[in-house]
Design a protein around this motif. Structure first.
Motif: not given
Length: 156
Positions: A21, A23-24, A48-49, A51-56, A63
């Motif tokens: 998790e 992404d949290r 993670g869910m 979209g995790l890669e985009k957030r990182l 990254y």
């Protein structure tokens, strides 16, 4: 100071940290994770869910250290069937000796979980609980449906 010297003298056996998790995590936590990675010489796995890669990617300090990204897909019906026919069970879970031999029950599990491994894990655990509580000797479609209802995972 003596405690610090003793602590430094004891090697850390950690070689891999797995963060579920991920992404949290907030940015401050990601900064700490990056620092641990930079100073620890250990590997890290982020789970993670979507979209995790985009957030990182919005955090280049972390990254830039990402080696690769792998997106897990749901299991195919044949893969779920294979797991269950080979009597795979979550750790600590027991079922009757025959496992899930009833074809209708097997099909219901495949349909309900849709290949979602986490849901499969939860459903099998709940099935085992119902089998034990009711002293059953087989896993039927009715047991699978009762397990689904008690988990509140929707209809399938």
């Amino acid at each position: 100071m003596a405690y610090h010297q003793q602590r430094v003298a004891i090697p850390d056996p950690t070689t891999l940290i797995i963060i579920d998790e991920a992404d949290r995590l907030k940015m401050a936590a990601l900064e700490q994770v990056r620092d641990i990675f930079d100073h620890g010489g250990i590997g890290m796995v982020f789970i993670g869910m979507p979209g995790l890669e985009k957030r990182l990617s919005r955090y280049p300090q972390l990254y830039s250290r990402v080696g690769f990204v792998h997106a897990f897909r749901p299991l195919r019906a044949a893969e779920v069937r294979g797991l269950l026919q080979h009597k795979w069970l979550p750790c600590g879970v027991t079922l009757p000796e025959d496992g899930i031999a009833d074809e209708e029950a097997l099909a219901a599990i495949i349909r309900i979980t849709g290949g979602n491994f986490r849901l499969l894990h939860r459903l099998i655990t709940q099935i085992a609980r119902l089998v034990e509580i009711n002293a059953l000797h087989t896993v039927t479609c009715q047991v699978v449906d009762a397990a689904r209802e008690s988990l509140v995972i929707g209809t399938a």
